[in-house]
Design an enzyme around this catalytic site. Sequence first.
Site, PDB file in Angstrom:
ATOM      1  N   ARG A   4      38.802  37.184  39.965  1.00 29.73           N
ATOM      2  CA  ARG A   4      39.478  37.062  41.509  1.00 29.73           C
ATOM      3  C   ARG A   4      38.563  37.869  42.402  1.00 29.73           C
ATOM      4  O   ARG A   4      37.780  38.759  41.750  1.00 29.73           O
ATOM      5  CB  ARG A   4      40.760  37.636  41.321  1.00 29.73           C
TER       6      ARG A   4
ATOM      7  N   SER B  86      46.587  33.285  42.038  1.00 32.54           N
ATOM      8  CA  SER B  86      48.156  33.510  41.984  1.00 32.54           C
ATOM      9  C   SER B  86      48.687  33.859  43.197  1.00 32.54           C
ATOM     10  O   SER B  86      48.527  33.066  44.330  1.00 32.54           O
ATOM     11  CB  SER B  86      48.385  34.524  40.875  1.00 32.54           C
TER      12      SER B  86
ATOM     13  N   ASP C  31      53.300  30.347  38.825  1.00 29.82           N
ATOM     14  CA  ASP C  31      53.464  30.855  37.763  1.00 29.82           C
ATOM     15  C   ASP C  31      54.615  32.077  37.464  1.00 29.82           C
ATOM     16  O   ASP C  31      55.104  32.688  36.585  1.00 29.82           O
ATOM     17  CB  ASP C  31      52.268  31.403  36.916  1.00 29.82           C
TER      18      ASP C  31
ATOM     19  N   GLU D  22      57.546  38.969  31.418  1.00 33.53           N
ATOM     20  CA  GLU D  22      56.730  40.000  32.117  1.00 33.53           C
ATOM     21  C   GLU D  22      57.497  40.603  33.086  1.00 33.53           C
ATOM     22  O   GLU D  22      58.160  39.904  33.867  1.00 33.53           O
ATOM     23  CB  GLU D  22      55.509  39.807  32.615  1.00 33.53           C
TER      24      GLU D  22
END
Length: 541
Positions: free
Chosen positions: A46, A146, A302, A385
Amino acid sequence: MTERAGTPARPDDLVDIDALLGAYDDRVPDLDDPAQRVVFGTSGHRGSSLDGAFTDTHIAAITQAIVEYRSEQGTRGPIFVGADTHALSAPAQRTALEVLAANGVTALVDAHNDWVPTPALSHAILRANRDAPTDAQRDGIVITPSHNPPRDGGFKYNPPHGGPADSDATSWIARRANELIAGGNRDVQRQVAVDAQPYDFREHYVADLGDILDLDAVRASGLRIGADPLGGAAVNYWALIAERYGLDLTVVNPTVDPRWGFMTLDWDGKIRMDPSSRHAMASVLAHRHDYDLLTGNDADADRHGIVTPDGGLMNPNHYLAVAIEYLYTHRPGWRADAAIGKTLVSSTMIDRVADGLGRRLWEVPVGFKWFVPDLLDGSVAFGGEESAGASFVRKDGTVWTTDKDGILLALLASEITAVTGQTPSQIYADLTDRYGDPAYERVDAPATAAQKTALGSLQGDAITAEELAGDPITATLSEAPGNGAAIGGLKVSTHRAWFAARPSGTEDVYKIYAESFGGPEHLAQVQREAKAIVDAALGGS
């Protein structure tokens, strides 16, 4: 915390798209600057073109490295390629397709020229590989940072198992990519003519949802559902889900804007599409009483955010506990010995729920990649998570995705409400009556590069303290109890509290996760002593 957190973005908060795209095409990275090298974190490489960290040069080199890696691993089938709505994703996809074509690798791209959520790409890989011979296995590239700000880009590789690549793979790819860049990308093969093949990610993903969720119950309940994709890749998926399953579901904000000018600012004043942040979700929360249930996703879908009329935006840990409690009591087709997967910085409430269910808990380091093999064989039926990412297996116990699925977890909240007659917030309140009401928070503490390196390699026996916030220390861990993998930090526990410390991969800080069943004041004491314990262990580093 900035005083503007949760307020609408202003024109001067927005990224200059022309400058961003210009830098992607024109800027050449300086490998003497570590920040401009290819580095794969837990979710790929990223960075921003404006910082020289995500450019055409990077993506060409990474793609060439992936081509070489997959060849070395014997992966011969086509490769799925999908991108989210970040401005840098489209040019990065163009670069990747040019390199793949020149190397003779067939790319499968969206048939509708649509954006592709991360879970839809993972689902596609697994669907294609279910009956494919070894020499025809497929893998994938997900182009997304993301929930990161609009100025960022991201590039992630998913091998044939469908989930995030492990550290061995990402280290190999990053090392090779940096070698290629150092050589001026002379060994990168590339051509302008691209002959990618179409694949209907959206249709296949949405059609299969009936195999994992009870959407008939949701439809029959008449629940009024609001889904906000936060300007991300799931926007057209939500519309098709509503149509296909006859749900009373409204796409709250279908706007896609690469500047994300409609967002409210996150805690630090940045635009960040984090559905677990009450600041980033402020405009969504304004609609909480307009629907029976309201959900949000990040840019690649996600992650999930769950909003109820009675409880507002749920803490991700709270929702994970509710999802586990519900699923393991409403999925008779799951294996009786299927464990519950959690990362070691997720809430101990999950441990207590697992114990109450009589299920084995499988605790792993941070990173969804750790859940992949066990989701594949069904020995772990749910993996989650603390950062609002999770997935679980189908009704029959077979694999769904091996990457996080925010669409799935958002829809599950509707099934839970339809079947139980209670919102997830109400069910969590019932859990606290049974198991206690923990206080949980993550904070950052300053650290030098040397201290971060030292923290990442600390062993549990480096902790000399015997008490934490008035209670005897019962465990000091540097390896996850579920699989014995290194934490990259440490975790210290007592009978009613714990903290974990991990170095940040991008900032000069280390992260302290802490939780206490003794209330907020006891949590604050745990946090203070955690910093002192870690600082003492780091010594003069």
